[in-house]
Design a protein around this motif. Structure first.
Motif, short mmCIF file in Angstrom:
data_model
loop_
_atom_site.label_atom_id
_atom_site.label_comp_id
_atom_site.label_asym_id
_atom_site.label_seq_id
_atom_site.Cartn_x
_atom_site.Cartn_y
_atom_site.Cartn_z
N ARG A 135 -30.30 33.70 40.19
CA ARG A 135 -30.19 33.25 38.80
C ARG A 135 -31.12 32.07 38.50
O ARG A 135 -31.09 31.52 37.39
N ASN A 136 -31.90 31.65 39.52
CA ASN A 136 -32.86 30.56 39.36
C ASN A 136 -32.19 29.20 39.12
O ASN A 136 -32.74 28.35 38.43
N TYR A 137 -31.00 28.99 39.70
CA TYR A 137 -30.34 27.69 39.65
C TYR A 137 -30.61 26.95 40.96
O TYR A 137 -29.69 26.58 41.70
N ILE A 138 -31.89 26.73 41.25
CA ILE A 138 -32.31 26.18 42.52
C ILE A 138 -31.75 24.77 42.74
O ILE A 138 -31.42 24.39 43.87
N SER A 139 -31.63 23.99 41.68
CA SER A 139 -31.19 22.60 41.80
C SER A 139 -29.75 22.48 42.28
O SER A 139 -29.33 21.40 42.71
N LEU A 140 -28.98 23.56 42.19
CA LEU A 140 -27.57 23.50 42.61
C LEU A 140 -27.35 23.96 44.05
O LEU A 140 -26.23 23.95 44.54
N ILE A 141 -28.43 24.36 44.72
CA ILE A 141 -28.28 24.88 46.09
C ILE A 141 -27.84 23.78 47.06
O ILE A 141 -26.93 23.98 47.86
N ALA A 142 -28.49 22.61 47.00
CA ALA A 142 -28.16 21.52 47.92
C ALA A 142 -26.69 21.10 47.79
O ALA A 142 -25.97 21.03 48.80
N PRO A 143 -26.19 20.80 46.57
CA PRO A 143 -24.77 20.44 46.47
C PRO A 143 -23.84 21.56 46.88
O PRO A 143 -22.79 21.32 47.48
N THR A 144 -24.22 22.81 46.60
CA THR A 144 -23.39 23.94 46.99
C THR A 144 -23.28 24.05 48.50
O THR A 144 -22.19 24.27 49.05
N MET A 145 -24.39 23.88 49.19
CA MET A 145 -24.38 23.93 50.65
C MET A 145 -23.50 22.84 51.23
O MET A 145 -22.72 23.07 52.17
N LEU A 146 -23.61 21.64 50.69
CA LEU A 146 -22.81 20.52 51.18
C LEU A 146 -21.33 20.75 50.96
O LEU A 146 -20.50 20.52 51.85
N ILE A 147 -20.98 21.24 49.77
CA ILE A 147 -19.56 21.45 49.44
C ILE A 147 -18.95 22.53 50.31
O ILE A 147 -17.87 22.34 50.90
N PHE A 148 -19.61 23.67 50.43
CA PHE A 148 -19.04 24.77 51.21
C PHE A 148 -19.03 24.44 52.71
O PHE A 148 -18.11 24.85 53.42
N TYR A 149 -20.04 23.72 53.18
CA TYR A 149 -20.02 23.32 54.59
C TYR A 149 -18.86 22.36 54.84
O TYR A 149 -18.18 22.45 55.86
N GLY A 150 -18.65 21.44 53.90
CA GLY A 150 -17.53 20.53 54.03
C GLY A 150 -16.20 21.25 54.05
O GLY A 150 -15.31 20.94 54.86
N LEU A 151 -16.05 22.26 53.19
CA LEU A 151 -14.82 23.05 53.17
C LEU A 151 -14.65 23.82 54.48
O LEU A 151 -13.52 23.98 54.97
N ALA A 152 -15.76 24.29 55.05
CA ALA A 152 -15.70 25.00 56.33
C ALA A 152 -15.21 24.06 57.44
O ALA A 152 -14.38 24.45 58.28
N CYS A 153 -15.70 22.83 57.45
CA CYS A 153 -15.25 21.85 58.44
C CYS A 153 -13.77 21.53 58.28
O CYS A 153 -13.03 21.44 59.27
N ILE A 154 -13.33 21.35 57.04
CA ILE A 154 -11.92 21.04 56.78
C ILE A 154 -11.04 22.20 57.22
O ILE A 154 -9.99 22.01 57.85
N ASN A 155 -11.48 23.42 56.91
CA ASN A 155 -10.71 24.61 57.26
C ASN A 155 -10.63 24.79 58.79
O ASN A 155 -9.59 25.19 59.33
N ALA A 156 -11.73 24.46 59.47
CA ALA A 156 -11.78 24.64 60.93
C ALA A 156 -11.06 23.53 61.68
O ALA A 156 -10.72 23.71 62.85
#
Length: 211
Positions: A135-156
């Motif tokens: 969808r060409n929302y490139i600017s949101l990739i960095a925050p998205t990666m950080l948020i989902f990685y953080g959720l993965a750590c919390i879940n694990a």
């Protein structure tokens, strides 16, 4: 004396139950190395981004040039993939060494639970990042990666050393803040994946690995 022995027995039972339900052989050094890889990747990515922006400023490249956009996106994806691959390989090797040192199994029920609970939010975030690229929302990739990685750590964290949840919380907060400062994603990415991994890995090494 009997009461003391009773309490010692309870403590030993709790430790045995904890070891059987949690994978505690994660290497702190693997976190440090992952952070170093991330900082190197951030430096390389910053170099390519600066080159791209310079071409835009000097009109060497049109802002509507889709091929050039795809080229820089591809380079950043390759960098991210290489960092992830290097971090995974290093993590497996160092964790395997620690597991053997502790006479523990590298692959058992606890490590499978850890992998499943860590991978699900991470894969979900990866797929969502692909949608953002589509969808060409490139600017949101960095925050998205950080948020989902953080959720993965919390879940694990429920299936390994509990301290990892703090790394997750910090990355989620960093990702949310990053979403409000579009254009500075590479710096937040370097902080969350680079600096915080080095800090976390060092603490885990001093706290658990040197025993």
């Amino acid at each position: 004396m009997d009461a003391k022995n009773y309490l010692d027995d309870i403590t030993q039972i709790k430790q045995m139950m904890n070891k059987s339900s949690r994978f505690i052989s994660l290497s702190g050094l693997s976190g440090v190395m992952a952070g170093i890889y991330a900082l190197i990747g951030a430096f390389v990515a910053h170099y390519y981004i600066e080159q791209y922006l310079e071409k835009l400023v000097t009109n060497e490249v049109s802002r509507n040039s889709r091929p050039m956009h795809l080229e820089i996106e591809f380079k950043l994806l390759v960098i991210a993939a290489l960092i992830m691959l290097a971090a995974i390989v290093t993590g497996v090797i160092l964790t395997s060494i620690k597991a053997k040192k502790n006479n523990a199994k590298m692959w058992d029920a606890s490590s499978r639970r850890l992998l499943i609970n860590f991978a699900f939010p991470l894969i979900t975030g990866g797929l969502f990042c692909l949608i953002l690229i589509q969808r060409n929302y490139i600017s949101l990739i960095a925050p998205t990666m950080l948020i989902f990685y953080g959720l993965a750590c919390i879940n694990a964290s429920k299936f390994t050393i509990g301290d990892i949840k703090y790394l997750g919380v910090i990355n989620v907060i960093t990702g949310i803040i990053c979403s409000q400062y579009i254009g500075y994603g590479i710096y937040f990415w370097a902080f969350g994946f680079g600096v915080m991994h080095i800090v976390y890995g060092t603490i885990m090494y001093l706290k658990y690995d040197r025993k």
